[in-house]
Design an enzyme around this catalytic site. Structure first.
Site, mmCIF file in Angstrom:
data_model
loop_
_atom_site.group_PDB
_atom_site.id
_atom_site.type_symbol
_atom_site.label_atom_id
_atom_site.label_comp_id
_atom_site.label_asym_id
_atom_site.label_seq_id
_atom_site.Cartn_x
_atom_site.Cartn_y
_atom_site.Cartn_z
ATOM 1 N NE ARG A 65 -70.275 -32.752 -22.795
ATOM 2 C CZ ARG A 65 -70.853 -31.909 -23.657
ATOM 3 N NH1 ARG A 65 -71.924 -31.236 -23.296
ATOM 4 N NH2 ARG A 65 -70.358 -31.737 -24.856
ATOM 5 C CB THR A 66 -74.411 -33.152 -15.361
ATOM 6 O OG1 THR A 66 -73.192 -32.471 -15.657
ATOM 7 C CG2 THR A 66 -74.436 -33.499 -13.888
ATOM 8 N NE ARG A 115 -75.856 -28.854 -13.553
ATOM 9 C CZ ARG A 115 -75.019 -28.965 -14.571
ATOM 10 N NH1 ARG A 115 -75.299 -28.426 -15.741
ATOM 11 N NH2 ARG A 115 -73.885 -29.614 -14.439
ATOM 12 C CG HIS A 143 -70.249 -29.705 -11.505
ATOM 13 N ND1 HIS A 143 -70.815 -30.911 -11.149
ATOM 14 C CD2 HIS A 143 -70.521 -29.549 -12.833
ATOM 15 C CE1 HIS A 143 -71.411 -31.442 -12.203
ATOM 16 N NE2 HIS A 143 -71.248 -30.632 -13.233
#
Length: 321
Positions: A65-66, A115, A143
């Site tokens: 998703r990210t 990340r 996050h």
């Protein structure tokens, strides 16, 4: 209506955590992201705002998703987007983060989306690069864009953040999503409850400015939002729950448990979901109460807003925060 923000109204060079943001910063990001929701629903979604800019996505932990939403956000704004594969990166071959920063500086990217499995690694990298850096999740630390997209989801559904009761349930101890949401919700005037077994609460939780409950019945009572979290088994060393079956019995979200929340309470989960462990499938797929797919949609809009504001500040050297 969304405000028409200018780069000078957002004074940060990087987005490393919610902890660095004021209520005005958060509202500015959310207002701008709101305007991108409508754009993303059109047939023609592209703008040339970031034309000529280079965005590198550096994901040293896997993500669907990210990473995808950051990639979509950059491309829809016209940036040249490059995904760096961690499995083939020089860091895997022994290069330090500082050496990687020097290498990146020589390539002159404008935006780095990072990340990393280690808390603090993104901040370390940000100190050594000329590009704007966005923290896409570092260890169990923060996050920030997840908390912002959660806030936008809530605000669009309920019209506000202030005064709402939000129950965050599950693996709080290992969750950077929980930490960022606690910071944002407290900043914006919401009432935050943490609901978890003692083994899944962070140390010194009394300093978080939240209520703590070990029982779902008490923790969900009259809550406006029920935010479930994934069991972060990859960050656990040792046994934190007796079994997944017992965990679901006591802390998995079912219709029986959510009956203690408000009748119109929203159900949220940052994903990926472990159905039958953290949340019952029927509850997760409830089209009237689940905001889980809304969260995915808001993720692209929030990341577009972050890219726009930080890129605008690249031409303003006085913004060195």
């Amino acid at each position: 209506m969304p405000r028409d923000p200018t780069p000078s109204s957002f004074s940060h060079r990087h987005l490393l955590g919610i902890e660095d943001l004021s209520p005005d910063d958060i509202n500015l990001l959310l207002d701008l992201a709101d305007s991108y929701v409508a754009l993303n629903r059109r047939a023609e979604k592209k703008r040339d705002l970031l034309r000529g800019r280079t965005q590198i996505n550096m994901f040293f932990e896997s993500s669907t998703r990210t990473r995808t939403s950051f990639e979509l956000a950059g491309k829809r704004l016209g940036a040249d987007v490059i995904n760096m594969a961690p499995s083939t990166s020089a860091i895997k071959k022994g290069e330090t983060l500082v050496d990687t920063a020097a290498t990146l500086n020589a390539m002159h990217p404008d935006l780095l989306i990072v990340r990393h499995p280690d808390s603090g690694a993104v901040k370390l990298l940000a100190r050594s690069v000329r590009a704007a850096v966005i923290n896409a999740g570092d260890g169990s630390h923060e996050h920030p864009t997840q908390a912002l997209l959660d806030a936008l989801t809530i605000r669009r559904r309920l019209g506000r953040l202030s005064g709402l009761t939000v129950a965050i349930c599950g693996d709080i101890a290992h969750s950077r999503v929980a930490r960022s949401n606690i910071l944002l919700l407290n900043t914006m005037g919401a009432r935050v409850r943490l609901v978890a077994p003692p083994t899944l609460l962070p140390t010194r939780v009394d300093r978080y400015g939240v209520e703590v409950h070990h029982d779902m019945t008490e923790g969900l009572k009259d809550a406006d939002i029920v935010m479930m979290l994934r069991l972060q088994t990859e960050r656990m060393q040792g046994s934190f729950v007796p079994s997944q079956r017992e965990y679901f019995q006591f802390y998995g979200l079912t219709y029986e448990k959510i009956a203690h929340a408000r009748s119109d309470a929203l159900i949220m989960h940052p994903g990926p979901m472990n159905r039958g462990i953290e949340i019952d499938s029927e509850v997760a797929d409830d089209i009237n109460r689940s905001a889980i797919l809304d969260q995915v949609e808001m993720g692209v809009a929030v990341r577009q807003a972050c890219l726009e504001l930080l890129t605008g500040n690249l031409d303003h050297p006085e913004h060195n925060q």
